[in-house]
Design an enzyme around this catalytic site. Structure first.
Site, PDB file in Angstrom:
ATOM      1  N   GLY A   9       1.334  -0.836  -0.399  1.00 41.69           N
ATOM      2  CA  GLY A   9      -0.067  -0.135  -0.064  1.00 41.69           C
ATOM      3  C   GLY A   9       0.630   1.445  -0.109  1.00 41.69           C
ATOM      4  N   ASN A  12       0.774   5.689   4.757  1.00 44.38           N
ATOM      5  CA  ASN A  12      -0.181   5.953   5.077  1.00 44.38           C
ATOM      6  C   ASN A  12      -1.773   5.054   5.322  1.00 44.38           C
ATOM      7  OD1 ASN A  12       0.676   8.492   6.811  1.00 44.38           O
ATOM      8  ND2 ASN A  12      -0.275   9.633   5.007  1.00 44.38           N
ATOM      9  N   GLU A  91       8.043  -2.644   5.901  1.00 36.97           N
ATOM     10  CA  GLU A  91       9.536  -2.164   4.677  1.00 36.97           C
ATOM     11  C   GLU A  91       9.483  -3.191   4.066  1.00 36.97           C
ATOM     12  OE1 GLU A  91       8.281   1.077   5.023  1.00 36.97           O
ATOM     13  OE2 GLU A  91       8.257   1.418   6.960  1.00 36.97           O
ATOM     14  N   GLN A  93       9.863  -3.036   0.972  1.00 38.63           N
ATOM     15  CA  GLN A  93      10.631  -2.875   0.178  1.00 38.63           C
ATOM     16  C   GLN A  93      12.272  -2.914  -0.335  1.00 38.63           C
ATOM     17  OE1 GLN A  93       8.231  -1.358   1.789  1.00 38.63           O
ATOM     18  NE2 GLN A  93       9.070   0.806   2.450  1.00 38.63           N
ATOM     19  N   CYS A 188      -3.514  12.997  -9.209  1.00 34.28           N
ATOM     20  CA  CYS A 188      -2.939  14.153  -8.940  1.00 34.28           C
ATOM     21  C   CYS A 188      -1.598  14.205  -8.808  1.00 34.28           C
ATOM     22  CB  CYS A 188      -3.371  14.089  -7.272  1.00 34.28           C
ATOM     23  SG  CYS A 188      -5.648  14.785  -6.823  1.00 34.28           S
TER      24      CYS A 188
END
Length: 201
Positions: A9, A12, A91, A93, A188
Site C-alpha cells: 500500500g 498512510n 518495510e 520494499q 493528482c
C-alpha cells in the site's frame, strides 16, 4: 500449507498497524511470531515497527548481509518443535532479492507463513528491489488501500516533497514522514508536476 503473502500500500495505508494487529492476534492465542524490519543503521540489535496511530513493536533488524532463513531457523528449538507460527516483515520494499528468496525457503522448507508488508512503487513510480521480487515470488498479493491526500480517489502513488515542492529526482531511498511524502492518486500525481516545474534534488 504455508504461503508467502505480499501486502502492499502507499504511505498512510496502515501497513505497520496491520503488522501489529496480526502479531497481537497470534500472540493472544499463545502463538509466537517473529517481526523483522530492514535497518539503515549498522548498530543496535533491535528496530521498532511503529504505526502513525501511535503503536510500536520491537522488531529484529535486517541488514544487507542478513540471511533470513538462517535467522528464522535459529529461533526454532533444537528439538524441532514448531514455535514460530508466522513471520512478519515491515518495510519489505527495502529488502534485497536474496532476502525474498530466503523468505520463500522459510515458507517452503519450514512451512511457516510469511507476511511481508511494504510499498510497491517509489516516488518516481519505479518498483523497489524488494517489491519487485515479492511480486514475482509471493503466493498471494493484496493491496491495502487508502485515499489520496488531495481528493477522494484511491491513492496508488507517492509524491516526495522538498521545501514544500514536489520533486521527481533524487535517491530512491530517503526516509521521511508526512512532510516529505504524501499518498496520491494518479491524477493528482500528474497534476502536481503539470502545475509546477519539477525540481531536481
Amino acid at each position: 500449507m504455508a504461503q508467502l503473502y505480499y501486502k502492499y500500500g502507499t504511505m498512510n495505508s496502515g501497513k505497520s498497524f496491520e503488522i501489529i494487529k496480526v502479531a497481537h492476534n497470534y500472540e493472544e492465542q499463545g502463538k509466537r511470531v517473529l517481526i523483522y524490519s530492514p535497518s539503515f543503521s549498522a548498530r543496535g540489535d533491535q528496530e521498532l515497527v511503529g504505526s502513525r496511530v501511535g503503536f510500536e513493536r520491537a522488531a529484529i533488524p535486517v541488514y544487507e548481509q542478513t540471511d533470513l532463513f538462517e535467522s528464522v531457523k535459529s529461533h526454532l528449538t533444537t528439538a524441532g518443535i514448531k514455535e514460530i507460527y508466522c513471520v512478519l516483515i515491515d518495510e519489505a520494499q527495502f529488502l534485497k532479492k536474496h532476502h525474498i528468496l530466503e523468505l520463500t525457503r522459510v515458507v517452503d522448507e519450514m512451512n511457516i507463513p510469511v507476511m511481508a508488508f511494504g510499498l510497491k512503487n517509489d516516488f518516481q513510480n519505479q518498483l523497489f528491489e524488494g517489491s519487485y521480487n515479492l511480486l514475482v515470488q509471493a503466493d498471494k498479493i493484496e493491496e491495502i488501500k487508502t485515499i489520496c491526500w488531495y481528493c477522494d480517489r484511491k491513492a496508488t502513488m507517492v509524491i516526495r516533497f522538498r521545501d514544500g515542492k514536489p520533486v521527481n529526482a533524487g535517491e530512491q531511498i530517503q526516509i521521511g514522514g508526512n512532510e516529505d511524502y504524501k499518498p496520491v492518486c494518479r491524477r493528482c500525481y500528474n497534476q502536481a508536476f503539470n502545475d509546477v516545474q519539477p525540481s531536481a534534488e
